[in-house]
Design an enzyme around this catalytic site. Structure first.
Site, mmCIF file in Angstrom:
data_model
loop_
_atom_site.group_PDB
_atom_site.id
_atom_site.type_symbol
_atom_site.label_atom_id
_atom_site.label_comp_id
_atom_site.label_asym_id
_atom_site.label_seq_id
_atom_site.Cartn_x
_atom_site.Cartn_y
_atom_site.Cartn_z
ATOM 1 N N GLU A 180 22.612 -21.417 -11.374
ATOM 2 C CA GLU A 180 23.542 -20.567 -12.105
ATOM 3 C C GLU A 180 24.389 -21.307 -13.147
ATOM 4 O OE1 GLU A 180 24.362 -17.157 -8.709
ATOM 5 O OE2 GLU A 180 25.840 -18.766 -8.977
ATOM 6 N N GLU A 233 18.901 -15.805 -4.340
ATOM 7 C CA GLU A 233 20.109 -15.522 -3.573
ATOM 8 C C GLU A 233 20.381 -14.032 -3.596
ATOM 9 O OE1 GLU A 233 23.758 -17.533 -4.520
ATOM 10 O OE2 GLU A 233 22.785 -19.471 -4.710
#
Length: 456
Positions: free
Chosen positions: A178, A366
């Protein structure tokens, strides 16, 4: 936290609906679990330093021990095996391997990860390894960290050490976790490590992170060409507060910022300056050849989706003139993180990223939820988390059937852990951790996941 409809709906899907080759897993990260912050030669990270500052972490929680995965890794991997989870995504700690970020390698750090990887393989668990999950060596931050273009060489050195050490054992690599979050929260908003603020920090950090992402990918492919290499992107479904033109435009800007601005340059589409004019200033951090260097032909991308956000126009917010309306102000169900429970968000995000011709394969690396779990008689009846996973899987299957690109799903997370600025109050795990005793207790959601994966 608000859960108006806490009873589980009928769930009829089975593992076979997703196909025999679908990758089922669970995820964790080094800094959030390992502890052992200064053991066996490990250097300090930006999060080690950031967490010592007062009021940066909820309840002033310390990550020095976390879940003590550094000593408990065999127990945790045995739990993964017992739950029948075939794939484990975890990260390597850069300062555990190269304490100063560059230069001398810490053999004890490499030995630790060899033990983790070997234990996974012995238990027939496929390791999915993330190279960078936010724990930059503190010594590099003292030199500017992600704002210093020298990080391109520092990162390549780190990647080279890791791949040479573990090639032949690891088939799946992720370069960054990320980048929009660790640059945005850490170098623009200042709410994550290293606590820097402003566009003059964010723009070079953003550009250098994406260059490192490309350099990392190419380095892995050169050293271990038979591996599959990707990276992970945070993504959030964005909708406007109203259907007024101002709110629609505001939502568009936030959507591009959160969901497009970090993948577009990597796919050769450039920075989305038309929608986000402030990105034009990134030009002063670019040198000749950068546009080409940014391009990556990923084997897969990881998407990490938890919620949707509702956005309204706000003239007082600089650069984007938009503001997110909190879930608890909107009469919707939400988690302990104040994130709306909106299963179709994962459907819309998969379809959005599937539209990129350059994206070959998508893994949901995720997805999960934090709730206020209570340990009663050695059980945690976290039916809200189970229902969350079930409802997201239903939408994931619809998106898989429509896009044909979804190949895996990893629950966040294996255990409760140190949840960055939220400390230990947010519990995402399938396994409950008593942080005083380090005792683990599998939650009902963990048993549900085991039974789901066990069905033929």
């Amino acid at each position: 936290m608000s859960i108006k409809n806490s009873e589980q709906n009928a769930f009829t899907l089975s593992k076979k609906d997703f196909g025999e080759d679908f990758l089922w897993g669970v995820a964790a990260s080094a800094f959030q679990t390992e502890g052992g912050h200064d053991k066996d030669g490990k250097g300090l990270s930006i999060w080690d330093e950031f967490s010592t500052k007062r009021n940066t972490i909820a309840n002033n929680d310390s990550p020095k021990t976390a879940t003590n995965f550094y000593e408990n890794y065999k127990e945790d991997i045995a739990t993964i095996k017992a739950l029948g989870i075939p794939n484990f995504r975890f990260s390597l700690s850069w300062p555990r391997i190269i304490p100063n970020g560059t230069g001398a390698v810490n053999q004890a750090g490499l030995d630790f990860y060899h033990k983790v990887i070997d234990t996974c393989i012995e238990n027939e668990i496929e390791p999915f390894v993330t190279l960078y999950h936010w724990d930059l060596p503190l010594e590099l931050e003292k030199k500017g960290g992600w704002t210093n273009r020298a990080i391109l060489e520092w990162f390549k050195e780190y990647v080279t050490v890791c791949i040479n050490a573990f090639k032949g054992k690891v088939k799946y690599w992720m370069v960054l976790n990320e980048p929009s979050v660790f640059t945005g929260a850490g170098y623009f908003l200042g709410v994550h490590a290293p606590g820097k603020k402003g566009l003059n920090n964010f723009l070079p950090a953003m550009h250098h992170a994406l260059l490192c992402q490309a350099i990392g990918f190419k380095t892995i492919k050169e050293l271990a060409p038979d591996t599959e290499v990707g990276t992970t992107f945070s993504c959030t479904f964005i909708t406007p507060k109203t259907f007024t033109e101002k709110d629609i435009k505001a939502a568009e800007r936030v959507d591009v910022l959160l969901n497009s601005s970090f993948i577009d340059p990597s796919l050769g589409l450039g920075y989305p300056i038309k929608t986000l004019p402030f990105l034009k200033h990134i030009a002063k951090y670019m040198v000749k050849g950068d546009e080409e260097l940014l391009k990556v032909t990923f084997d897969f991308i990881g998407l990490q989706n938890y919620t949707r956000e509702v956005v309204g126009h706000n003239s007082y917010v600089p650069y984007i003139n938009a503001k997110i309306i909190p879930a608890n102000k909107r009469n919707v169900d939400y988690t302990a993180m104040n994130w709306e429970i909106y299963p179709k968000s994962i459907y819309y995000m998969i379809l959005k990223f599937s539209k990129y011709q350059e994206v070959k394969k998508i893994l949901i690396t995720e997805s999960g939820a934090s709730f206020f779990d209570e340990l009663k008689e050695d059980r945690i009846n976290d039916k809200e988390r189970t229902h969350y996973i079930q409802s997201y899987l239903e939408q994931l299957l619809l998106a898989q059937e429509k896009s044909g690109k979804v190949a895996g799903y990893f629950v966040w997370s294996l255990t409760d852990n140190f949840e960055w600025a939220e400390g230990y109050k947010q519990r995402f795990g399938l396994v409950y951790v008593d942080f005083e005793t380090q005792k683990r207790t599998i939650k009902n959601s963990g048993y549900w996941y085991r039974d789901f994966l066990d069905k033929k």
